[in-house]
Scaffold this active site. Structure first.
Site, PDB file in Angstrom:
ATOM      1  N   GLY A  46      81.411  43.603 102.090  1.00  0.00           N
ATOM      2  CA  GLY A  46      80.351  43.061 102.931  1.00  0.00           C
ATOM      3  C   GLY A  46      79.179  42.634 102.065  1.00  0.00           C
ATOM      4  N   HIS A 130      76.195  49.175 108.140  1.00  0.00           N
ATOM      5  CA  HIS A 130      75.630  49.107 106.782  1.00  0.00           C
ATOM      6  C   HIS A 130      74.962  47.753 106.535  1.00  0.00           C
ATOM      7  CE1 HIS A 130      75.925  49.921 102.288  1.00  0.00           C
ATOM      8  NE2 HIS A 130      75.652  48.637 102.344  1.00  0.00           N
ATOM      9  N   GLU A 131      75.680  46.676 106.862  1.00  0.00           N
ATOM     10  CA  GLU A 131      75.135  45.332 106.607  1.00  0.00           C
ATOM     11  C   GLU A 131      73.967  45.037 107.525  1.00  0.00           C
ATOM     12  OE1 GLU A 131      76.004  44.078 103.918  1.00  0.00           O
ATOM     13  OE2 GLU A 131      77.825  45.255 103.639  1.00  0.00           O
TER      14      GLU A 131
HETATM   15 NI    NI Z   1      74.907  47.219 101.037  1.00  0.00          NI
END
Ligand code: NI
Length: 156
Positions: A46, A130-131
């Site tokens: 990602g 997370h992203e």
């Molecule tokens: Ni990251």
């Protein structure tokens, strides 16, 4: 396409809040193409735009099921929990345990501005969270339970 420089460590841009994407034009497409090349070159799953110094609300993910581009994403629901290790291309060589929802539903736009909704679990859900955090200046190390670990074998 071009490989962009990934911002790392204490780069202040990683702590800023990104702005919505308004124009779904050629320059957005070339940014997304560069992000894909940059992510693949770094063997990441990602990458969020602020990680290459662009404060726009978009990220890409490919956990091995094909690339998905998320523009102006909003997580609209979260279910259950999972605990697992996370790393980040912006913190090379480090990982740590983070609690995330097991399943998330996200609404976003594609590169043409079309809205879509996706429900994903496990690794994909973890990657989305997370992203998405990167778009608000949050890095996984802020959320690590216990100590951040060092991987001396290499990144990720
Ligand atoms: Ni990251």
């Amino acid at each position: 396409m071009a490989i962009r420089t990934i911002r790392v460590e204490d780069d202040p841009i990683l702590r800023k809040v990104s702005r919505p994407v308004i124009r779904f034009d050629e320059s957005l497409h070339s940014l997304l193409n560069d992000m894909e090349e940059t992510m693949r070159n770094a063997y990441g799953v990602g990458l969020a735009a602020p990680q290459i110094g662009i404060l726009k609300r978009l990220f890409i993910i490919d956990i091995g099921e094909g690339l998905v581009e998320f523009i102006n994403p909003i997580i609209i629901s979260e279910d259950d929990e999972q605990l697992g290790d996370e790393g980040c291309l912006s913190l090379p060589g480090r990982f740590g345990e983070v609690k995330r929802p097991l399943t998330v539903t996200i609404k976003a736009q594609d590169r043409f501005g079309q809205y879509f909704e996706l429900t994903k679990s496990e690794l994909f859900a973890r990657a989305i969270c997370h992203e998405n955090d990167h778009l608000d200046g949050t890095i996984f190390s802020d959320l690590v339970i216990g100590d951040l670990q060092y991987n001396h074998e290499g990144d990720e």
